[in-house]
Design a protein around this motif. Structure first.
Motif, PDB file in Angstrom:
ATOM      1  N   ALA A 291       0.800  -1.235   0.000  1.00  0.00           N
ATOM      2  CA  ALA A 291       0.000   0.000   0.000  1.00  0.00           C
ATOM      3  C   ALA A 291       0.826   1.275   0.000  1.00  0.00           C
ATOM      4  CB  ALA A 291      -0.961   0.003   1.196  1.00  0.00           C
ATOM      5  N   ASP A 292       1.969   1.273  -0.673  1.00  0.00           N
ATOM      6  CA  ASP A 292       2.773   2.505  -0.724  1.00  0.00           C
ATOM      7  C   ASP A 292       2.562   3.282  -2.019  1.00  0.00           C
ATOM      8  OD1 ASP A 292       4.172   0.994  -2.580  1.00  0.00           O
ATOM      9  OD2 ASP A 292       6.141   1.613  -1.854  1.00  0.00           O
ATOM     10  N   THR A 293       1.629   2.803  -2.859  1.00  0.00           N
ATOM     11  CA  THR A 293       1.375   3.445  -4.145  1.00  0.00           C
ATOM     12  C   THR A 293      -0.103   3.346  -4.494  1.00  0.00           C
ATOM     13  OG1 THR A 293       3.556   2.683  -4.888  1.00  0.00           O
ATOM     14  CG2 THR A 293       2.077   3.558  -6.573  1.00  0.00           C
ATOM     15  N   TYR A 315       2.116  18.752  -7.315  1.00  0.00           N
ATOM     16  CA  TYR A 315       2.530  17.450  -6.787  1.00  0.00           C
ATOM     17  C   TYR A 315       3.453  16.739  -7.779  1.00  0.00           C
ATOM     18  CZ  TYR A 315      -1.489  18.250  -3.695  1.00  0.00           C
ATOM     19  OH  TYR A 315      -2.383  18.782  -2.796  1.00  0.00           O
ATOM     20  N   SER A 316       3.965  15.610  -7.355  1.00  0.00           N
ATOM     21  CA  SER A 316       4.773  14.771  -8.235  1.00  0.00           C
ATOM     22  C   SER A 316       4.153  13.377  -8.297  1.00  0.00           C
ATOM     23  CB  SER A 316       6.212  14.683  -7.728  1.00  0.00           C
ATOM     24  OG  SER A 316       6.253  14.126  -6.427  1.00  0.00           O
ATOM     25  N   ARG A 359      -1.643   5.815 -20.028  1.00  0.00           N
ATOM     26  CA  ARG A 359      -2.838   6.555 -19.590  1.00  0.00           C
ATOM     27  C   ARG A 359      -3.076   6.367 -18.087  1.00  0.00           C
ATOM     28  NH1 ARG A 359      -7.150   2.780 -19.626  1.00  0.00           N
ATOM     29  NH2 ARG A 359      -6.678   0.905 -20.829  1.00  0.00           N
ATOM     30  N   SER A 360      -1.992   6.050 -17.372  1.00  0.00           N
ATOM     31  CA  SER A 360      -2.073   5.800 -15.931  1.00  0.00           C
ATOM     32  C   SER A 360      -1.257   6.810 -15.138  1.00  0.00           C
ATOM     33  CB  SER A 360      -1.563   4.384 -15.607  1.00  0.00           C
ATOM     34  OG  SER A 360      -2.375   3.394 -16.198  1.00  0.00           O
ATOM     35  N   VAL A 361      -1.588   6.900 -13.858  1.00  0.00           N
ATOM     36  CA  VAL A 361      -0.875   7.779 -12.925  1.00  0.00           C
ATOM     37  C   VAL A 361      -0.628   7.004 -11.643  1.00  0.00           C
ATOM     38  CG1 VAL A 361      -0.988   9.896 -11.556  1.00  0.00           C
ATOM     39  CG2 VAL A 361      -1.958   9.848 -13.876  1.00  0.00           C
ATOM     40  N   ALA A 362       0.591   7.103 -11.107  1.00  0.00           N
ATOM     41  CA  ALA A 362       0.941   6.460  -9.834  1.00  0.00           C
ATOM     42  C   ALA A 362       1.291   7.537  -8.817  1.00  0.00           C
ATOM     43  CB  ALA A 362       2.119   5.505 -10.024  1.00  0.00           C
ATOM     44  N   LEU A 363       0.651   7.486  -7.665  1.00  0.00           N
ATOM     45  CA  LEU A 363       0.886   8.454  -6.600  1.00  0.00           C
ATOM     46  C   LEU A 363       1.570   7.775  -5.421  1.00  0.00           C
ATOM     47  CD1 LEU A 363      -2.620  10.214  -6.521  1.00  0.00           C
ATOM     48  CD2 LEU A 363      -0.670  10.660  -8.042  1.00  0.00           C
TER      49      LEU A 363
END
Length: 388
Positions: A291-293, A315-316, A359-363
């Protein structure tokens, strides 16, 4: 997210003990009397084995070298095919190539991990290993992967470099296959600065790895290292006592890191109003992921890019898209453009993976974020999604 968030005086005090207790011996072997018989690398290996219910743990210089040595211990040689996934860190494939083996790279699925169907369709008589990668803390479907591996009698090396502490169906990642590897670099779940770890329940595999990383020393007890025999040509891939001292302090923080990861990710994800504009990554084991992303995808690249244009003003992102060129095989011209297996089609391969990733984003989920900061983050995300 990573152990560096929680580095404090506990790590510093462990380093100081090398000098206050062991007269500054930084080497993992020998100098028994001077070091007062305290062996921190060995102690860290013992603690890892106990923590992860694994028979054998071995520290090395990096996750990359852990990969290399682990594959070598299974007998991977030039010309062998090794199957892994299109979304991974470049080191996974670098290690395959370093052994002269052929990387057979297949698509991911909506878990952003190895697609079991694509895996089985890619197996040939030359396939000698399967490397599932638990990318960004989400476990691979190990039950299906192991079923396929057993069917074709192929060993499995788990790349758990980004998933230390995670589980799949209550088994620790990295201990489910024949051998597992982890990274302890500065951006990982816990860190020793640089460093890697090999885990296995196979005594002969551990023996090979332990000797190979130490110039082939057979490590015979009660014989001085200068008179020790050599079992093979090896390399120097040993971890230092300084790194291990940091690891001893960090390992004690692992449970806290995982607990805070889960708490903060749940708060962030549960408040995001998708508005049917985004789709969250498919999680294979909600209890087991680290659960770190948080990863989500848009219907197309246009919407994804519109979101990022506003989001990146404040943000990054994590790996997707900021380091995607290091994590998706479709960008690795330096490795594939001269290989006969990929020369003509390396850029057009892995279409599903490319379409999904682009087309994805990782936070990142940060363990030190408080509720106020998370809620502010959520509000900003929801506003951008609403305005799309």
């Amino acid at each position: 997210m990573p152990g560096w968030e929680l580095i404090d005086n506990k790590e510093l005090n462990e380093i100081k003990k090398i000098f206050s207790q062991s007269n500054g011996v930084l080497f993992a072997h020998g100098f028994d009397e001077r070091r007062k018989n305290i062996f921190r690398v060995r102690n860290l290996e013992r603690d890892f084995s106990k923590k992860f219910s694994c028979s054998h743990s071995l520290m090395t210089t990096s996750g990359t070298m852990a990969q290399y040595v682990a594959m070598k211990s299974i007998g991977i040689k030039p010309g062998d095919e090794v199957i892994t996934q299109a979304f991974t860190f470049v080191a996974t494939v670098e290690a395959i190539l370093a052994l002269g083996a052929i990387p057979k790279i297949v698509d991911i699925d909506e878990s952003y991990n190895l697609d079991p169907v694509a895996l089985e369709n890619s197996i040939t008589k030359k396939t000698k290993m399967i490397i599932p990668v638990h990318m960004l803390g989400n476990p691979c479907r190990m039950d299906k992967i192991l079923m396929i591996a057993k069917k074709y009698k192929i060993p499995v090396l788990e790349d758990a470099c980004e998933a230390l502490g995670g589980k799949y169906k209550n088994k620790f990642l990295g201990t489910i296959g024949d051998i597992g590897v982890f990274s302890l670099d500065f951006g990982k779940v816990i860190t020793t600065g640089e460093g890697g770890l090999i885990c296995t329940n196979n005594k002969s595999i551990d023996k090979f790895c332990r000797e190979f990383i130490d110039h082939g020393h057979i490590l015979k007890k009660n014989i001085p290292r200068g008179n020790d025999q050599r079992s093979m040509p090896g390399l120097n891939l040993r971890m230092s006592e300084t790194q291990a001292s940091i690891g001893l302090a960090q390992l004690k923080k692992l449970d806290v890191i995982l607990k805070l990861n889960k708490k903060n990710k749940f708060r962030l994800k549960s408040q995001i109003r998708t508005m049917d504009k985004i789709k969250f990554r498919k999680i294979t084991d909600y209890e087991g992921e680290i659960a770190d992303t948080l990863i989500f995808s848009f219907e197309n690249k246009k919407f994804c890019n519109k979101f990022l244009k506003k989001y990146l003003q404040k943000y990054s992102t994590k790996n997707i898209p900021d380091a995607l060129k290091w994590h998706f095989s479709g960008y690795w011209k330096n490795m594939f453009s001269t290989k006969s297996e990929y020369y003509k089609n390396w850029q057009s391969n892995w279409k599903f993976s490319r379409n999904l990733l682009e087309r994805s984003v990782a936070l990142s989920i940060l363990v030190k974020d408080n509720n106020r900061k998370i809620d502010e983050h959520v509000n900003d995300i929801n506003k951008i999604l609403y305005d799309l």
